[in-house]
Write an enzyme that holds these catalytic residues in place. Sequence first.
Site, mmCIF file in Angstrom:
data_model
loop_
_atom_site.group_PDB
_atom_site.id
_atom_site.type_symbol
_atom_site.label_atom_id
_atom_site.label_comp_id
_atom_site.label_asym_id
_atom_site.label_seq_id
_atom_site.Cartn_x
_atom_site.Cartn_y
_atom_site.Cartn_z
ATOM 1 C CB SER A 133 -0.832 -0.003 1.291
ATOM 2 O OG SER A 133 -1.473 1.241 1.470
ATOM 3 C CE1 TYR A 146 -4.117 -2.142 5.360
ATOM 4 C CE2 TYR A 146 -3.322 0.055 4.791
ATOM 5 C CZ TYR A 146 -3.859 -1.163 4.408
ATOM 6 O OH TYR A 146 -4.131 -1.417 3.073
HETATM 7 N N1 LIG Z 1 -8.662 -0.586 -1.558
HETATM 8 C C1 LIG Z 1 -7.643 0.219 -1.383
HETATM 9 O O1 LIG Z 1 -7.755 1.442 -1.524
HETATM 10 C C2 LIG Z 1 -6.286 -0.350 -1.023
HETATM 11 C C3 LIG Z 1 -5.201 0.538 -0.982
HETATM 12 C C4 LIG Z 1 -3.951 0.036 -0.667
HETATM 13 C C5 LIG Z 1 -3.778 -1.300 -0.401
HETATM 14 N N2 LIG Z 1 -4.845 -2.147 -0.442
HETATM 15 C C6 LIG Z 1 -4.600 -3.558 -0.152
HETATM 16 O O2 LIG Z 1 -5.144 -4.350 -1.194
HETATM 17 C C7 LIG Z 1 -5.467 -5.641 -0.676
HETATM 18 C C8 LIG Z 1 -6.879 -6.000 -1.103
HETATM 19 O O3 LIG Z 1 -7.782 -5.058 -0.539
HETATM 20 P P1 LIG Z 1 -9.205 -4.729 -1.157
HETATM 21 O O4 LIG Z 1 -9.318 -3.255 -1.220
HETATM 22 O O5 LIG Z 1 -9.442 -5.540 -2.359
HETATM 23 O O6 LIG Z 1 -10.116 -5.189 0.077
HETATM 24 P P2 LIG Z 1 -11.406 -6.123 0.183
HETATM 25 O O7 LIG Z 1 -11.863 -5.984 1.579
HETATM 26 O O8 LIG Z 1 -12.343 -5.827 -0.931
HETATM 27 O O9 LIG Z 1 -10.787 -7.590 -0.048
HETATM 28 C C9 LIG Z 1 -9.929 -8.196 0.890
HETATM 29 C C10 LIG Z 1 -10.210 -9.684 0.897
HETATM 30 O O10 LIG Z 1 -9.277 -10.301 1.801
HETATM 31 C C11 LIG Z 1 -9.977 -11.286 2.523
HETATM 32 N N3 LIG Z 1 -9.314 -11.559 3.803
HETATM 33 C C12 LIG Z 1 -9.220 -10.712 4.879
HETATM 34 N N4 LIG Z 1 -8.591 -11.329 5.892
HETATM 35 C C13 LIG Z 1 -8.273 -12.580 5.437
HETATM 36 C C14 LIG Z 1 -7.637 -13.690 6.042
HETATM 37 N N5 LIG Z 1 -7.217 -13.643 7.316
HETATM 38 N N6 LIG Z 1 -7.460 -14.807 5.306
HETATM 39 C C15 LIG Z 1 -7.930 -14.877 4.031
HETATM 40 N N7 LIG Z 1 -8.545 -13.854 3.414
HETATM 41 C C16 LIG Z 1 -8.728 -12.718 4.112
HETATM 42 C C17 LIG Z 1 -11.379 -10.694 2.744
HETATM 43 O O11 LIG Z 1 -12.316 -11.707 3.080
HETATM 44 C C18 LIG Z 1 -11.623 -10.037 1.399
HETATM 45 O O12 LIG Z 1 -12.277 -10.914 0.495
HETATM 46 C C19 LIG Z 1 -5.279 -5.551 0.837
HETATM 47 O O13 LIG Z 1 -4.041 -6.122 1.184
HETATM 48 C C20 LIG Z 1 -5.269 -4.061 1.100
HETATM 49 O O14 LIG Z 1 -4.548 -3.748 2.256
HETATM 50 C C21 LIG Z 1 -6.110 -1.700 -0.741
#
Ligand SMILES: NC(=O)c1ccc[n+]([C@@H]2O[C@H](COP(=O)([O-])OP(=O)(O)OC[C@H]3O[C@@H](n4cnc5c(N)ncnc54)[C@H](O)[C@@H]3O)[C@@H](O)[C@H]2O)c1
Length: 242
Positions: A133, A146
Amino acid sequence: MHVAITGVSSGIGLEQARVFLENGHVVFGLDLRESMEIKELMNEFSKSFTFICGDVTKRKTLHEHLVPVIEKRLDVLCNTAGQLDGYQSLEETTGESWDHILAVNLTGTFNVTSVCLKYLLQNKASRIINITSIAGLTSGGGGIAYTSAKHGLVGFTKQLAHDYSTKGLRVNGIAPGAIATPMNQKDFQEERPLAKWVQEQVPTKRWATAKEVAQLTYYLASNSADYIQGAIIPIDGGWLIK
Ligand SMILES: NC(=O)c1ccc[n+]([C@@H]2O[C@H](COP(=O)([O-])OP(=O)(O)OC[C@H]3O[C@@H](n4cnc5c(N)ncnc54)[C@H](O)[C@@H]3O)[C@@H](O)[C@H]2O)c1
């Protein structure tokens, strides 16, 4: 390619699965829960998509659930599962919350990668793509837990790339900025302060889609990216250049 993706049921992981499947690859997707979208993907790609119900924080069960599906062949691992911490400061963060956020975002990647490494190294060319991130590179993209976890993941990515460079393994990280996914659904809706703030502050004045992150993942998994090693690539509309 045979590709394993964690956090596959939603957001970025879901779009990563879709881009690999639509391009004819085999995907093993792991998540805590099976979403509606995952059920649709299972119907559409019944021959090439396998869903695994699992928790990246549970080392023992990961071993039991993952190894049977990846042991024949694994070319790419996408460590995508993650969870936000509600932008909590140190005073607001309990020990339990700290442990949980570190477990999901950092130790979870260690757990899954440890299980998969042996199978990835069976290939002449293999890839790991970790979703970090902008919170892994600067402050303000999350709360204390985080931000610490994502900074840790940046270090993990670099050291892994350093240690396995001569074994055909390419390890890189993607650092997304503001991506419209269910993780932050409330935040990017119209009148929310964060939605307005992103609109005003991000140089490109918009949120990105999960598909844009998936397309960068797909490029990093390809042979065209063979000379990219240990990099953390922002996809943030210019957030970090400010
Ligand atoms: N959305 C953003 O703006 C953003 C920005 C920077 C980084 N990220 C990173 O991108 C990645 C995906 O995020 P997203 O935005 O798609 O979120 P999201 O919440 O849509 O998807 C995350 C998925 O991870 C799964 N998950 C959570 N804990 C888990 C565990 N212990 N074991 C297995 N699965 C698990 C959840 O069930 C969910 O389906 C994450 O690592 C997040 O930190 C997202």
